[in-house]
Scaffold this motif. Structure first.
Motif, PDB file in Angstrom:
ATOM      1  N   SER A  85      27.686   6.295  21.263  1.00 31.55           N
ATOM      2  CA  SER A  85      26.471   6.000  20.111  1.00 31.55           C
ATOM      3  C   SER A  85      25.293   5.645  20.765  1.00 31.55           C
ATOM      4  N   ARG A  86      24.050   6.433  20.554  1.00 31.89           N
ATOM      5  CA  ARG A  86      22.779   5.842  20.690  1.00 31.89           C
ATOM      6  C   ARG A  86      21.942   5.617  19.535  1.00 31.89           C
ATOM      7  N   PRO A  87      22.178   4.233  19.180  1.00 32.02           N
ATOM      8  CA  PRO A  87      21.525   3.975  17.866  1.00 32.02           C
ATOM      9  C   PRO A  87      20.025   4.130  17.628  1.00 32.02           C
ATOM     10  N   ILE A  88      19.596   4.640  16.326  1.00 34.90           N
ATOM     11  CA  ILE A  88      18.118   4.711  15.939  1.00 34.90           C
ATOM     12  C   ILE A  88      18.182   4.125  14.836  1.00 34.90           C
ATOM     13  N   ALA A  89      16.818   3.807  14.367  1.00 34.40           N
ATOM     14  CA  ALA A  89      16.203   3.717  13.139  1.00 34.40           C
ATOM     15  C   ALA A  89      15.251   4.792  12.825  1.00 34.40           C
ATOM     16  N   HIS A  99       7.578   7.345  -2.609  1.00 37.05           N
ATOM     17  CA  HIS A  99       6.761   7.049  -3.506  1.00 37.05           C
ATOM     18  C   HIS A  99       7.692   6.009  -4.434  1.00 37.05           C
ATOM     19  N   GLN A 100       7.443   4.634  -4.367  1.00 41.33           N
ATOM     20  CA  GLN A 100       8.107   3.636  -4.886  1.00 41.33           C
ATOM     21  C   GLN A 100       7.475   3.407  -6.302  1.00 41.33           C
ATOM     22  N   PHE A 101       8.232   3.546  -7.465  1.00 39.66           N
ATOM     23  CA  PHE A 101       7.759   3.601  -8.940  1.00 39.66           C
ATOM     24  C   PHE A 101       6.252   4.244  -8.827  1.00 39.66           C
ATOM     25  N   GLY A 102       6.203   5.482  -8.185  1.00 45.65           N
ATOM     26  CA  GLY A 102       4.913   6.156  -8.241  1.00 45.65           C
ATOM     27  C   GLY A 102       4.047   5.799  -7.251  1.00 45.65           C
ATOM     28  N   HIS A 103       4.082   4.813  -6.217  1.00 40.43           N
ATOM     29  CA  HIS A 103       3.131   4.667  -5.331  1.00 40.43           C
ATOM     30  C   HIS A 103       3.598   4.751  -4.009  1.00 40.43           C
ATOM     31  N   PHE A 104       2.759   5.583  -3.279  1.00 34.56           N
ATOM     32  CA  PHE A 104       3.201   5.823  -1.904  1.00 34.56           C
ATOM     33  C   PHE A 104       3.126   4.702  -0.793  1.00 34.56           C
ATOM     34  N   THR A 105       4.072   4.606  -0.047  1.00 33.21           N
ATOM     35  CA  THR A 105       4.425   3.645   0.986  1.00 33.21           C
ATOM     36  C   THR A 105       4.875   4.285   2.278  1.00 33.21           C
ATOM     37  N   LEU A 106       4.610   3.597   3.459  1.00 30.73           N
ATOM     38  CA  LEU A 106       5.420   4.121   4.731  1.00 30.73           C
ATOM     39  C   LEU A 106       6.391   3.208   4.690  1.00 30.73           C
ATOM     40  N   LEU A 107       7.591   3.877   4.979  1.00 22.80           N
ATOM     41  CA  LEU A 107       8.879   2.957   5.007  1.00 22.80           C
ATOM     42  C   LEU A 107       9.561   3.105   6.403  1.00 22.80           C
ATOM     43  N   GLY A 108      11.106   3.131   6.350  1.00 24.48           N
ATOM     44  CA  GLY A 108      11.998   3.362   7.288  1.00 24.48           C
ATOM     45  C   GLY A 108      13.102   2.631   7.222  1.00 24.48           C
ATOM     46  N   ASP A 109      14.026   2.809   8.054  1.00 23.35           N
ATOM     47  CA  ASP A 109      15.377   1.915   8.028  1.00 23.35           C
ATOM     48  C   ASP A 109      14.920   0.417   8.513  1.00 23.35           C
ATOM     49  N   GLY A 110      14.729  -0.235   7.606  1.00 31.02           N
ATOM     50  CA  GLY A 110      14.168  -1.741   7.854  1.00 31.02           C
ATOM     51  C   GLY A 110      15.349  -2.695   8.158  1.00 31.02           C
ATOM     52  N   LEU A 168      24.885   1.930   9.851  1.00 35.44           N
ATOM     53  CA  LEU A 168      25.149   0.515   9.617  1.00 35.44           C
ATOM     54  C   LEU A 168      24.006   0.189   8.786  1.00 35.44           C
ATOM     55  N   LYS A 169      24.178  -0.621   7.673  1.00 33.16           N
ATOM     56  CA  LYS A 169      23.066  -1.253   6.830  1.00 33.16           C
ATOM     57  C   LYS A 169      23.508  -2.611   6.631  1.00 33.16           C
ATOM     58  N   GLY A 170      22.119  -3.334   7.006  1.00 33.29           N
ATOM     59  CA  GLY A 170      22.353  -4.601   7.042  1.00 33.29           C
ATOM     60  C   GLY A 170      22.416  -5.153   8.466  1.00 33.29           C
ATOM     61  N   SER A 171      22.340  -4.590   9.557  1.00 32.08           N
ATOM     62  CA  SER A 171      22.743  -4.635  10.880  1.00 32.08           C
ATOM     63  C   SER A 171      21.441  -5.127  11.691  1.00 32.08           C
ATOM     64  N   GLY A 172      20.233  -5.555  11.174  1.00 33.86           N
ATOM     65  CA  GLY A 172      19.413  -6.365  12.073  1.00 33.86           C
ATOM     66  C   GLY A 172      18.039  -5.624  11.718  1.00 33.86           C
ATOM     67  N   VAL A 173      16.939  -6.283  12.307  1.00 29.97           N
ATOM     68  CA  VAL A 173      15.623  -5.851  12.153  1.00 29.97           C
ATOM     69  C   VAL A 173      15.240  -4.640  13.080  1.00 29.97           C
ATOM     70  N   THR A 174      14.407  -3.830  12.443  1.00 27.95           N
ATOM     71  CA  THR A 174      13.896  -2.432  13.272  1.00 27.95           C
ATOM     72  C   THR A 174      12.392  -2.672  13.099  1.00 27.95           C
ATOM     73  N   PRO A 175      11.689  -1.743  13.775  1.00 24.92           N
ATOM     74  CA  PRO A 175      10.092  -2.050  13.644  1.00 24.92           C
ATOM     75  C   PRO A 175       9.600  -1.446  12.461  1.00 24.92           C
ATOM     76  N   TYR A 176      10.751  -1.048  11.370  1.00 24.54           N
ATOM     77  CA  TYR A 176      10.353  -0.874  10.081  1.00 24.54           C
ATOM     78  C   TYR A 176      10.488  -1.764   8.969  1.00 24.54           C
ATOM     79  N   SER A 177      11.089  -3.123   9.542  1.00 28.27           N
ATOM     80  CA  SER A 177      11.619  -4.006   8.654  1.00 28.27           C
ATOM     81  C   SER A 177      10.567  -4.976   7.842  1.00 28.27           C
ATOM     82  N   ARG A 178       9.005  -4.493   8.148  1.00 26.46           N
ATOM     83  CA  ARG A 178       8.064  -5.009   7.638  1.00 26.46           C
ATOM     84  C   ARG A 178       8.285  -6.859   7.582  1.00 26.46           C
ATOM     85  N   ARG A 179       8.344  -7.260   6.213  1.00 27.54           N
ATOM     86  CA  ARG A 179       8.881  -9.037   6.114  1.00 27.54           C
ATOM     87  C   ARG A 179      10.215  -9.058   5.956  1.00 27.54           C
TER      88      ARG A 179
END
Ligand code: AMP
Ligand code: MG
Length: 501
Positions: A66-70, A76-87, A107-118
């Motif tokens: 395993s070589r994990p990545i995010a 578009h969230q409810f019609g609005h464009f946003t940059l996201l990622g596996d947070g 894995l979901k819920g496995s810790g912060v990544t560069p896309y976690s925002r707040r």
């Protein structure tokens, strides 16, 4: 665990992902293990659920392959464009099964990544159990879906509105490529400022082409080398999504957050947030507490799929034709065909619910008239169709369901049985077809809540496990009398599902 991970996704250009490891948790314990799925993956389904397996499914231990990545994406969230990622998710790798499938294990819920925002990178036990339960039901209904292999309690507390037990879900998917992943690629091509990257603008669609070629290779290899492969990709994804949303409507499923980042290009159901099932039939049904406009209401899901696919088509414009005007014309024409495409899938799904194996011009009216009756009489969507799915209901409807004795229903019933008599199939065959299309049990909202509260409040996983077992075969004949068919009492009724995850 006998994982056999590959990582073809990392052949994409670097802005599409970040190498990042899960953050270990304090005291991982497996609370749900889907042995049926483990077996399908070629894992040792009878392996003990001890500390070693728990450590691996929590991200505390890393499998040698395993070589994990995010993954980065947008949407578009409810019609609005946003940059996201596996947070809060880590892709452990693409497991190659003994029978030759390539499946993402995340894995979901496995810790912060560069896309976690707040965000805290974590997940609460309740929503992860909900995802497992509903995904298993989807699979049982024969609807393409990501699935939950395991839920691990982390022994840590997550803070939402209240302190909650933390958990990590192991999710298995044919891939996590979303419409939003294409929107991310298109944003890179447009030179949009991506934090941490200074990618030059590539107006010819370099990033989108890389992703489209990868998607074709991974999901639609029959299109490799076809001169029209990008338009074919669009058409194929439109087909898959039309079939998927029609299948959701066959079982009364309201996804709840059909944002473009929650729509896969494989056509699998993904991201079970505030999802729920229609009970008393009303096309305006919404459960999500944040969907105040009813954007993702039950009866609006076909239109929303088209809206999302239009965003997908926009990303493909540079690949559809070198001349932007010609590209736009192609995309507009294709997207314009979606309503008819969806309607065909919807009508096919509904005909199967009524036992109709052939097609007559008046079928849509027959279907609409039943739905209208259900709406007016607040009939339960699942039980109405299941109660209709027997020879008895065809001949003596009132015996199958007392509500079927009402004169307005009897008028419809006469039309329906006359229609059944005009098709070559015997009544018995029609009833059999109906029982395959009309589940006896669905994860009724109050049952899901009941299972989740037992787990969260008392650490009791018995109701969850029972529900999972029942949902593995939701159309089974033996389930007709099951208490899982019962409607909620007034107190048990769920009107709103909280989106906090
Ligand atoms: P979802 O509602 O699960 O589709 O998530 C929408 C976006 O928010 C995704 O990019 C998630 O990775 C991110 N996200 C959700 N919850 C968290 C969290 N607790 N920490 C970090 N990111 C999160
Ligand atoms: Mg999502």
């Amino acid at each position: 665990m006998d994982w056999n991970f590959d990582d073809s996704y990392t052949r994409l250009p670097e802005p599409f992902f970040t190498r990042v490891r899960p953050t270990p948790v304090k005291a991982p314990v497996i609370v749900v293990l889907n042995r049926r799925l483990a077996e399908a993956l070629g894992l040792d389904a009878q392996a003990p659920m001890g500390p070693e397996a728990a450590g691996m499914l929590a991200g505390n231990r890393r499998h040698p392959s395993s070589r994990p990545i995010a993954q980065a994406y947008a949407g578009h969230q409810f019609g609005h464009f946003t940059l996201l990622g596996d947070g809060r998710a880590h892709l452990l790798g693409e497991h190659l099964t003994p029978d030759g499938q390539r499946l993402d294990v995340q894995l979901k819920g496995s810790g912060v990544t560069p896309y976690s925002r707040r965000g805290d990178g974590r997940a609460a036990l309740g929503p992860m159990l909900r995802e497992c339960l509903v995904a298993e039901a989807m699979h049982g209904f024969g609807i393409p879906t990501t699935r939950g292999l395991a839920v691990v309690a982390t022994g840590e507390t997550v803070f939402r509105e209240t302190p909650l037990p933390g958990a990590i879900l192991t999710r298995v998917a044919s891939s996590h490529i979303r419409v939003g992943t294409f929107e991310f690629a298109a944003a890179l091509d447009a030179g949009v400022d991506i934090p941490g990257h200074s990618a030059p603008r590539a107006a010819d669609g370099t990033y989108t082409r890389a992703l489209a070629d990868y998607t074709v290779w991974r999901h639609y290899p029959a299109l490799i080398g076809e001169p029209t492969r990008y338009a074919d990709l669009l058409r194929t994804v439109m087909e898959r999504q039309a079939a998927l949303v029609a299948a959701w409507m066959r079982v009364g499923f309201v996804h709840g957050v059909m944002n473009t980042d929650n729509m896969t290009v494989s056509g699998e159901t993904i991201d079970f947030g505030p999802c729920a099932f229609v009970e008393q039939y009303d096309p305006a049904t919404v459960f999500s507490s944040i969907d105040v406009q009813g954007r993702y209401a039950f009866g609006n899901q076909g239109r929303m799929a088209q809206w999302n696919l239009a965003r997908f088509a926009e990303t493909l414009l540079p690949l559809l034709d070198a001349d932007p005007k010609a590209a736009l014309a192609i995309a507009e024409q294709m997207i314009g065909e979606f309503p008819a495409l969806f309607e065909r899938h919807f009508q096919t799904a509904m005909r199967s619910k009524l036992g109709l194996g052939n097609e007559e011009p008046d079928d849509p009216a027959l279907i609409a008239s039943l739905l209208d009756w259900m709406h007016r009489s607040r009939a339960d969507y699942t039980n109405t169709f299941r109660d209709l799915s027997s020879r008895v209901a065809m001949e003596d409807p009132q015996r199958a369901n007392p509500g079927f004795g009402r004169p307005d229903f009897m008028a419809w019933h006469a039309r329906w049985t006359a229609r059944l008599a005009r098709q070559p199939a015997h009544f018995e065959e029609a009833a059999l077809r109906m029982r395959g299309a009309n589940p006896a049990v669905i994860p009724r909202n109050h049952r899901v809540e009941e299972a989740i509260s037992a787990a969260v409040e008392a650490g009791d996983l018995t109701p969850t496990q029972r529900l999972l077992d029942i949902l593995a075969d939701p159309c089974s004949e033996t389930l007709d009398g099951s208490d899982y068919r019962q409607l909620p009492t007034r107190d048990q009724q769920v009107h709103e599902t909280f989106c906090g995850t």
